[in-house]
Design an enzyme around this catalytic site. Structure first.
Site, PDB file in Angstrom:
ATOM      1  N   LYS A  12       0.904  -1.244  -0.012  1.00 21.01           N
ATOM      2  CA  LYS A  12      -0.106   0.051   0.020  1.00 21.01           C
ATOM      3  C   LYS A  12       0.901   1.216  -0.141  1.00 21.01           C
ATOM      4  O   LYS A  12       0.533   2.385  -0.696  1.00 21.01           O
ATOM      5  CB  LYS A  12      -0.946   0.088   1.313  1.00 21.01           C
ATOM      6  CG  LYS A  12      -2.110  -1.138   1.058  1.00 21.01           C
ATOM      7  CD  LYS A  12      -3.011  -1.056   2.360  1.00 21.01           C
ATOM      8  CE  LYS A  12      -4.000  -2.019   2.378  1.00 21.01           C
ATOM      9  NZ  LYS A  12      -5.179  -1.863   3.242  1.00 21.01           N
ATOM     10  N   ASP A  72      -9.902   1.844   3.577  1.00 22.28           N
ATOM     11  CA  ASP A  72     -10.460   0.678   3.838  1.00 22.28           C
ATOM     12  C   ASP A  72     -11.172   0.020   2.538  1.00 22.28           C
ATOM     13  O   ASP A  72     -11.597   0.997   1.752  1.00 22.28           O
ATOM     14  CB  ASP A  72     -11.714   0.820   4.956  1.00 22.28           C
ATOM     15  CG  ASP A  72     -12.047  -0.558   5.594  1.00 22.28           C
ATOM     16  OD1 ASP A  72     -11.174  -1.467   6.142  1.00 22.28           O
ATOM     17  OD2 ASP A  72     -13.365  -0.955   5.636  1.00 22.28           O
ATOM     18  N   PHE A 155      -2.118  -9.153  -3.317  1.00 21.65           N
ATOM     19  CA  PHE A 155      -2.558  -9.774  -2.304  1.00 21.65           C
ATOM     20  C   PHE A 155      -4.123 -10.141  -2.147  1.00 21.65           C
ATOM     21  O   PHE A 155      -4.949  -9.595  -3.164  1.00 21.65           O
ATOM     22  CB  PHE A 155      -2.032  -9.050  -1.009  1.00 21.65           C
ATOM     23  CG  PHE A 155      -2.385  -7.838  -0.823  1.00 21.65           C
ATOM     24  CD1 PHE A 155      -3.335  -7.179  -0.312  1.00 21.65           C
ATOM     25  CD2 PHE A 155      -1.489  -6.665  -1.903  1.00 21.65           C
ATOM     26  CE1 PHE A 155      -3.909  -5.919  -0.387  1.00 21.65           C
ATOM     27  CE2 PHE A 155      -2.038  -5.279  -1.739  1.00 21.65           C
ATOM     28  CZ  PHE A 155      -3.138  -4.981  -0.990  1.00 21.65           C
ATOM     29  N   GLY A 156      -4.513 -10.703  -0.957  1.00 13.34           N
ATOM     30  CA  GLY A 156      -5.927 -10.763  -0.761  1.00 13.34           C
ATOM     31  C   GLY A 156      -6.621 -11.496  -2.022  1.00 13.34           C
ATOM     32  O   GLY A 156      -6.315 -12.706  -2.362  1.00 13.34           O
ATOM     33  N   TYR A 157      -7.776 -10.913  -2.513  1.00 13.95           N
ATOM     34  CA  TYR A 157      -8.529 -11.663  -3.289  1.00 13.95           C
ATOM     35  C   TYR A 157      -8.076 -11.429  -5.083  1.00 13.95           C
ATOM     36  O   TYR A 157      -8.689 -11.902  -5.771  1.00 13.95           O
ATOM     37  CB  TYR A 157     -10.101 -11.207  -3.463  1.00 13.95           C
ATOM     38  CG  TYR A 157     -10.507 -11.489  -2.093  1.00 13.95           C
ATOM     39  CD1 TYR A 157     -11.267 -12.763  -1.666  1.00 13.95           C
ATOM     40  CD2 TYR A 157     -10.738 -10.797  -1.149  1.00 13.95           C
ATOM     41  CE1 TYR A 157     -11.912 -13.166  -0.647  1.00 13.95           C
ATOM     42  CE2 TYR A 157     -11.291 -10.838   0.244  1.00 13.95           C
ATOM     43  CZ  TYR A 157     -11.697 -12.104   0.541  1.00 13.95           C
ATOM     44  OH  TYR A 157     -12.318 -12.247   1.684  1.00 13.95           O
ATOM     45  N   ASP A 158      -6.967 -10.766  -5.144  1.00 10.69           N
ATOM     46  CA  ASP A 158      -6.182 -10.489  -6.284  1.00 10.69           C
ATOM     47  C   ASP A 158      -6.134 -11.716  -7.418  1.00 10.69           C
ATOM     48  O   ASP A 158      -6.731 -11.568  -8.457  1.00 10.69           O
ATOM     49  CB  ASP A 158      -4.876  -9.930  -6.348  1.00 10.69           C
ATOM     50  CG  ASP A 158      -4.804  -8.517  -6.161  1.00 10.69           C
ATOM     51  OD1 ASP A 158      -6.031  -7.936  -6.055  1.00 10.69           O
ATOM     52  OD2 ASP A 158      -3.911  -7.814  -5.292  1.00 10.69           O
ATOM     53  N   HIS A 189      -8.820   0.071  -7.898  1.00  8.06           N
ATOM     54  CA  HIS A 189      -9.722   0.889  -7.062  1.00  8.06           C
ATOM     55  C   HIS A 189      -8.929   2.143  -5.912  1.00  8.06           C
ATOM     56  O   HIS A 189      -9.361   2.936  -5.719  1.00  8.06           O
ATOM     57  CB  HIS A 189     -10.575  -0.224  -5.885  1.00  8.06           C
ATOM     58  CG  HIS A 189      -9.857  -1.200  -5.263  1.00  8.06           C
ATOM     59  ND1 HIS A 189      -9.038  -2.055  -5.605  1.00  8.06           N
ATOM     60  CD2 HIS A 189      -9.760  -1.536  -3.972  1.00  8.06           C
ATOM     61  CE1 HIS A 189      -8.207  -2.763  -5.044  1.00  8.06           C
ATOM     62  NE2 HIS A 189      -8.977  -2.487  -3.792  1.00  8.06           N
ATOM     63  N   ARG A 190      -8.080   1.069  -5.325  1.00  7.27           N
ATOM     64  CA  ARG A 190      -7.137   1.945  -4.405  1.00  7.27           C
ATOM     65  C   ARG A 190      -6.456   3.260  -5.210  1.00  7.27           C
ATOM     66  O   ARG A 190      -6.262   4.246  -4.572  1.00  7.27           O
ATOM     67  CB  ARG A 190      -6.231   1.171  -3.561  1.00  7.27           C
ATOM     68  CG  ARG A 190      -5.511   2.119  -2.381  1.00  7.27           C
ATOM     69  CD  ARG A 190      -4.708   0.930  -1.613  1.00  7.27           C
ATOM     70  NE  ARG A 190      -5.398  -0.080  -0.889  1.00  7.27           N
ATOM     71  CZ  ARG A 190      -5.502  -1.505  -1.204  1.00  7.27           C
ATOM     72  NH1 ARG A 190      -4.768  -1.705  -2.251  1.00  7.27           N
ATOM     73  NH2 ARG A 190      -6.140  -1.994  -0.611  1.00  7.27           N
TER      74      ARG A 190
END
EC number: 3.6.1.66
Length: 207
Positions: A12, A72, A155-158, A189-190
């Site tokens: 991030k 968030d 990371f995450g749902y990527d 999105h970020r």
């Protein structure tokens, strides 16, 4: 100007640094939580992404006296009425367990046909100054979900998410975990949310 990024996620931090560099903004030193004076981690008990982003940014600014930016974000799945949403990071019951979260989501969508596997990554970024100024921005990234993980980046749902820009009517395309950092910054999105705050960061840095 020192800008606290209310996270210890290096990816991030790197994303915001690349966006600032691309905009030609200098004089901003990004700090992780680990680089700033420690303070109690706030409870993220908001009902929306905006609620939680503000909770984190307000806590950082109040505790450190630094301009603080927090986001968030999560995955909103059409078939699940927008869930996991704010519960994305702990969907499986264990916070930050990406593998368990992905496996649970795949199981929940096991019988859902391809045409109903639409989803969007959503990010809300909040920037708060010690003086109480608050700025908000939201970004969304539409796409669809695969039936198995694909790719090693991100990371995450990527690994489950194929951006709409990649589909090109083929029903497949690269997942966001197969995109380069620069490609993801331009679409994510970020990235969309952070770009909306670039002018505000530049103004604050010039004071």
């Amino acid at each position: 100007m020192q800008l606290l990024v209310a996270s210890n996620n290096a990816k991030k931090l790197g994303e915001l640094q690349r966006i600032l560099d691309a905009a030609g903004i200098t004089g901003v030193e990004l700090l992780r939580l680990a680089d700033a004076p420690s303070y109690p981690e706030p409870v993220e008990n908001g009902r929306t992404f905006a609620d939680n982003a503000l909770i984190k940014a307000r806590a950082g600014a109040a505790a450190t006296g630094l301009v603080t930016i927090a986001d968030d974000s999560g995955l909103a799945v059409d078939e699940l009425n927008g869930m996991p949403g704010v519960l994305s990071a702990r969907w499986s019951g264990r916070h930050g367990d990406d593998q368990a979260n992905n496996e649970l989501l795949l199981a929940q969508l096991g019988d859902v046909p391809d045409e109903r596997r639409g989803a969007a990554f959503v990010s809300v970024c909040a920037l708060v100054t010690p003086e109480g100024e608050e700025h908000m921005a939201e970004g969304q990234w539409r796409g669809h979900l695969l039936r198995a993980e694909l790719g090693e980046n991100g990371f995450g749902y990527d690994p489950l998410f194929v951006p709409a820009e990649e589909s090109r009517g083929t029903g497949q395309g690269r997942s966001s975990a197969q995109l380069s950092a620069a490609e993801k910054d331009a679409l994510s999105h970020r990235g969309k949310a952070l770009e909306q705050l670039v002018f505000t960061i530049e103004k604050l840095a010039s004071r």
